[in-house]
Design a protein around this motif. Structure first.
Motif, PDB file in Angstrom:
ATOM      1  N   ASP A  39       0.871  -1.173   0.000  1.00  0.00           N
ATOM      2  CA  ASP A  39       0.000   0.000   0.000  1.00  0.00           C
ATOM      3  C   ASP A  39       0.910   1.225   0.000  1.00  0.00           C
ATOM      4  OD1 ASP A  39      -2.600  -1.240   2.278  1.00  0.00           O
ATOM      5  OD2 ASP A  39      -2.180  -1.655   0.166  1.00  0.00           O
ATOM      6  N   GLN A  40       1.003   1.872  -1.145  1.00  0.00           N
ATOM      7  CA  GLN A  40       1.845   3.056  -1.247  1.00  0.00           C
ATOM      8  C   GLN A  40       1.114   4.274  -0.698  1.00  0.00           C
ATOM      9  OE1 GLN A  40       2.359   2.124  -5.530  1.00  0.00           O
ATOM     10  NE2 GLN A  40       4.494   2.693  -5.204  1.00  0.00           N
ATOM     11  N   ASP A  42      -0.546   7.861  -0.721  1.00  0.00           N
ATOM     12  CA  ASP A  42      -1.350   8.563  -1.722  1.00  0.00           C
ATOM     13  C   ASP A  42      -1.894   7.632  -2.800  1.00  0.00           C
ATOM     14  OD1 ASP A  42       0.970  11.316  -1.545  1.00  0.00           O
ATOM     15  OD2 ASP A  42      -0.852  10.921  -0.380  1.00  0.00           O
ATOM     16  N   ASP A  43      -2.100   6.366  -2.475  1.00  0.00           N
ATOM     17  CA  ASP A  43      -2.662   5.427  -3.440  1.00  0.00           C
ATOM     18  C   ASP A  43      -3.596   4.496  -2.686  1.00  0.00           C
ATOM     19  OD1 ASP A  43      -1.249   3.413  -6.149  1.00  0.00           O
ATOM     20  OD2 ASP A  43      -3.295   3.602  -5.404  1.00  0.00           O
ATOM     21  N   ASN A  44      -4.856   4.506  -3.044  1.00  0.00           N
ATOM     22  CA  ASN A  44      -5.832   3.686  -2.335  1.00  0.00           C
ATOM     23  C   ASN A  44      -5.796   2.221  -2.752  1.00  0.00           C
ATOM     24  OD1 ASN A  44      -6.873   5.839  -0.819  1.00  0.00           O
ATOM     25  ND2 ASN A  44      -8.202   6.461  -2.513  1.00  0.00           N
ATOM     26  N   ALA A  45      -5.171   1.923  -3.879  1.00  0.00           N
ATOM     27  CA  ALA A  45      -5.197   0.555  -4.380  1.00  0.00           C
ATOM     28  C   ALA A  45      -3.996  -0.224  -3.871  1.00  0.00           C
ATOM     29  CB  ALA A  45      -5.218   0.561  -5.902  1.00  0.00           C
ATOM     30  N   ARG A  46      -4.229  -1.429  -3.379  1.00  0.00           N
ATOM     31  CA  ARG A  46      -3.134  -2.310  -2.969  1.00  0.00           C
ATOM     32  C   ARG A  46      -2.512  -2.892  -4.235  1.00  0.00           C
ATOM     33  NH1 ARG A  46      -4.095  -5.775   2.232  1.00  0.00           N
ATOM     34  NH2 ARG A  46      -3.882  -3.620   2.934  1.00  0.00           N
ATOM     35  N   GLU A  47      -1.211  -2.828  -4.316  1.00  0.00           N
ATOM     36  CA  GLU A  47      -0.489  -3.282  -5.502  1.00  0.00           C
ATOM     37  C   GLU A  47       0.115  -4.661  -5.270  1.00  0.00           C
ATOM     38  OE1 GLU A  47       2.982  -0.992  -6.454  1.00  0.00           O
ATOM     39  OE2 GLU A  47       3.192  -1.852  -8.452  1.00  0.00           O
TER      40      GLU A  47
END
Length: 128
Positions: A39-40, A42-47
């Motif tokens: 989880d980066q 400023d990014d809501n999506a888990r990569e």
């Protein structure tokens, strides 16, 4: 089997290296594949960033980490590692691992069962 436990995170300067660990609560992983995710900021999506086959050791990586990150199995059958080199500011994230059924192959982009309860993750902070 309970959630996998991530550990080994910390702070590192850009260009540096860090190794994080993923440990199963039992003597072995309950599945034949383990995935790494993050989880980066400023990014809501888990990569989804990497996977490893527990039996054959086959690995797959997302383009964002390919050539810089290496996933490996530990000598203990219940541990998997993620070696990170050439770290960049954008690698700052909370990192998670998860067991994967991998019905269609142990490939990056696979996700655990909806019922899987994620661990707390381990924070990696890269300063520029």
């Amino acid at each position: 089997q309970g959630p996998l436990v991530e550990s080994g995170g910390g702070s590192v300067q850009a260009g540096g290296s860090l190794r994080i660990s993923c440990t199963a609560s039992g003597s072995t992983f309950s599945t034949n594949c383990v995935g790494w995710y993050r989880d980066q900021i400023d990014d809501n999506a888990r990569e989804a960033i990497a996977t490893i086959g527990i039996e054959d050791g086959g690995t797959h990586y997302a383009e964002s980490v390919k050539g810089r990150f290496t996933v490996s199995r530990g000598s203990a059958k219940n541990m998997v590692y993620l070696q990170m080199t050439g770290l960049k500011f954008e690698d700052t994230a909370v990192y998670y691992c998860a067991p994967l059924e991998a019905l269609y192959g142990c490939l990056v982009g696979s996700w655990p069962r909806n019922s899987y309860k994620w661990g707390q993750g381990t924070q990696v902070t890269v300063s520029s």
